[in-house]
Scaffold this active site. Sequence first.
Site, PDB file in Angstrom:
ATOM      1  N   HIS A   1      -3.470 -14.747   9.176  1.00  0.00           N
ATOM      2  CA  HIS A   1      -2.549 -13.621   9.417  1.00  0.00           C
ATOM      3  C   HIS A   1      -3.258 -12.389   9.992  1.00  0.00           C
ATOM      4  O   HIS A   1      -2.748 -11.285   9.869  1.00  0.00           O
ATOM      5  CB  HIS A   1      -1.800 -13.226   8.142  1.00  0.00           C
ATOM      6  CG  HIS A   1      -1.201 -14.379   7.409  1.00  0.00           C
ATOM      7  ND1 HIS A   1      -0.267 -15.210   7.986  1.00  0.00           N
ATOM      8  CD2 HIS A   1      -1.409 -14.864   6.159  1.00  0.00           C
ATOM      9  CE1 HIS A   1       0.074 -16.157   7.113  1.00  0.00           C
ATOM     10  NE2 HIS A   1      -0.607 -15.969   5.997  1.00  0.00           N
TER      11      HIS A   1
ATOM     12  N   ARG B   1       3.511 -10.478   6.886  1.00  0.00           N
ATOM     13  CA  ARG B   1       4.924 -10.297   7.243  1.00  0.00           C
ATOM     14  C   ARG B   1       5.149  -9.563   8.560  1.00  0.00           C
ATOM     15  O   ARG B   1       6.284  -9.369   8.949  1.00  0.00           O
ATOM     16  CB  ARG B   1       5.638  -9.603   6.084  1.00  0.00           C
ATOM     17  CG  ARG B   1       5.700 -10.542   4.883  1.00  0.00           C
ATOM     18  CD  ARG B   1       6.151  -9.849   3.650  1.00  0.00           C
ATOM     19  NE  ARG B   1       7.523  -9.426   3.757  1.00  0.00           N
ATOM     20  CZ  ARG B   1       8.181  -8.832   2.765  1.00  0.00           C
ATOM     21  NH1 ARG B   1       7.564  -8.574   1.644  1.00  0.00           N
ATOM     22  NH2 ARG B   1       9.421  -8.503   2.904  1.00  0.00           N
TER      23      ARG B   1
ATOM     24  N   PRO C   1       0.810  -1.211   0.000  1.00  0.00           N
ATOM     25  CA  PRO C   1       0.000   0.000   0.000  1.00  0.00           C
ATOM     26  C   PRO C   1       0.852   1.275   0.000  1.00  0.00           C
ATOM     27  O   PRO C   1       1.720   1.444   0.845  1.00  0.00           O
ATOM     28  CB  PRO C   1      -0.810  -0.109   1.297  1.00  0.00           C
ATOM     29  CG  PRO C   1      -0.082  -1.077   2.147  1.00  0.00           C
ATOM     30  CD  PRO C   1       0.719  -1.957   1.253  1.00  0.00           C
ATOM     31  N   GLU C   2       0.607   2.135  -0.958  1.00  0.00           N
ATOM     32  CA  GLU C   2       1.224   3.458  -0.994  1.00  0.00           C
ATOM     33  C   GLU C   2       0.122   4.498  -0.782  1.00  0.00           C
ATOM     34  O   GLU C   2      -0.987   4.152  -0.370  1.00  0.00           O
ATOM     35  CB  GLU C   2       1.962   3.673  -2.325  1.00  0.00           C
ATOM     36  CG  GLU C   2       3.116   2.687  -2.525  1.00  0.00           C
ATOM     37  CD  GLU C   2       3.890   2.931  -3.805  1.00  0.00           C
ATOM     38  OE1 GLU C   2       3.959   4.079  -4.259  1.00  0.00           O
ATOM     39  OE2 GLU C   2       4.423   1.954  -4.359  1.00  0.00           O
TER      40      GLU C   2
END
Length: 257
Positions: free
Chosen positions: A85, A103, A2-3
Amino acid sequence: MPELPEVETLCRQLHAKIAGETILAQKAYDQKLYEIGDVSKRIVRRVRRRGKTILLDLDNGQSLVIHLRMSGRLFWHASKTKLPHTRWRLNFTSGHADLVDPRRFATVKLEKTDYENAGREVLTRFDERAFLLGQSKRKICVKTLMMDPKAIAGIGNIYACEILYDAGISPWRSSSTITRAEWKKIFHVSRCILEKAIEKRGTSISDWRDLYGHPGENQYELQVYSREGHICARCGDVIQRVKQGGRSTYYCAGCQK
DNA sequence: AGAACCGCCTGCTTGC
DNA sequence: TGCAAGCAGGCGGTTC
């Protein structure tokens, strides 16, 4: 990953969903997020973005500060659904927002902060003068500078590549050689590309999804990113992928001088 | 002081 | 096919 446009998409959706709502509880499923603090019974006043950071402003002056980093996602569920997750959950009467982050780079903090990113928000109140004075002459590659959050907030690898392609500027140029007119062009192109990407609800190049699990559509707009070996639509040269400071840069050597 | 490098992480891809 | 190594990368902290 995501930016700015992806985070903006999430913020708008989240604001529409939870502004004015009372938090029932929060729960962490990852040890790294155990110590956030108590937010139960707080009302979410608004959800806003600063760079790639999501801020949930609460009614007691504190904010939940969420940064998704590399693989973080936010999903809204009205049912008991819990995806793999899932690291953290924020409960409301109408459902819950889950932070899903394979992550485990994402961070959530509870802070009293105004967090204004003074002058570095490229879409709003960007301080061109401060940038030209304080940042533009640094001796690093222009692409590296564009991705430095201390210089410009919110631009990551995908959009840095796309902006420099559109502006016709080589990512290898040193910032110190970029003219004032070229910087103006970079700022202008940045706004155009980021605003279009927000309209398209982000770039789902790998696994980006919005708050409701829907992919964005900006991946169809990309000119260079992830297009190694394709033909440049502008000059017919071959799009290259090179390493720059450990990250992949995609560009066209034919028309990015 | 400023530029380069490291570490955090884990799923996916690549090569043997 | 299976396994291990390589890769991806935002950004704060550390080193040069």
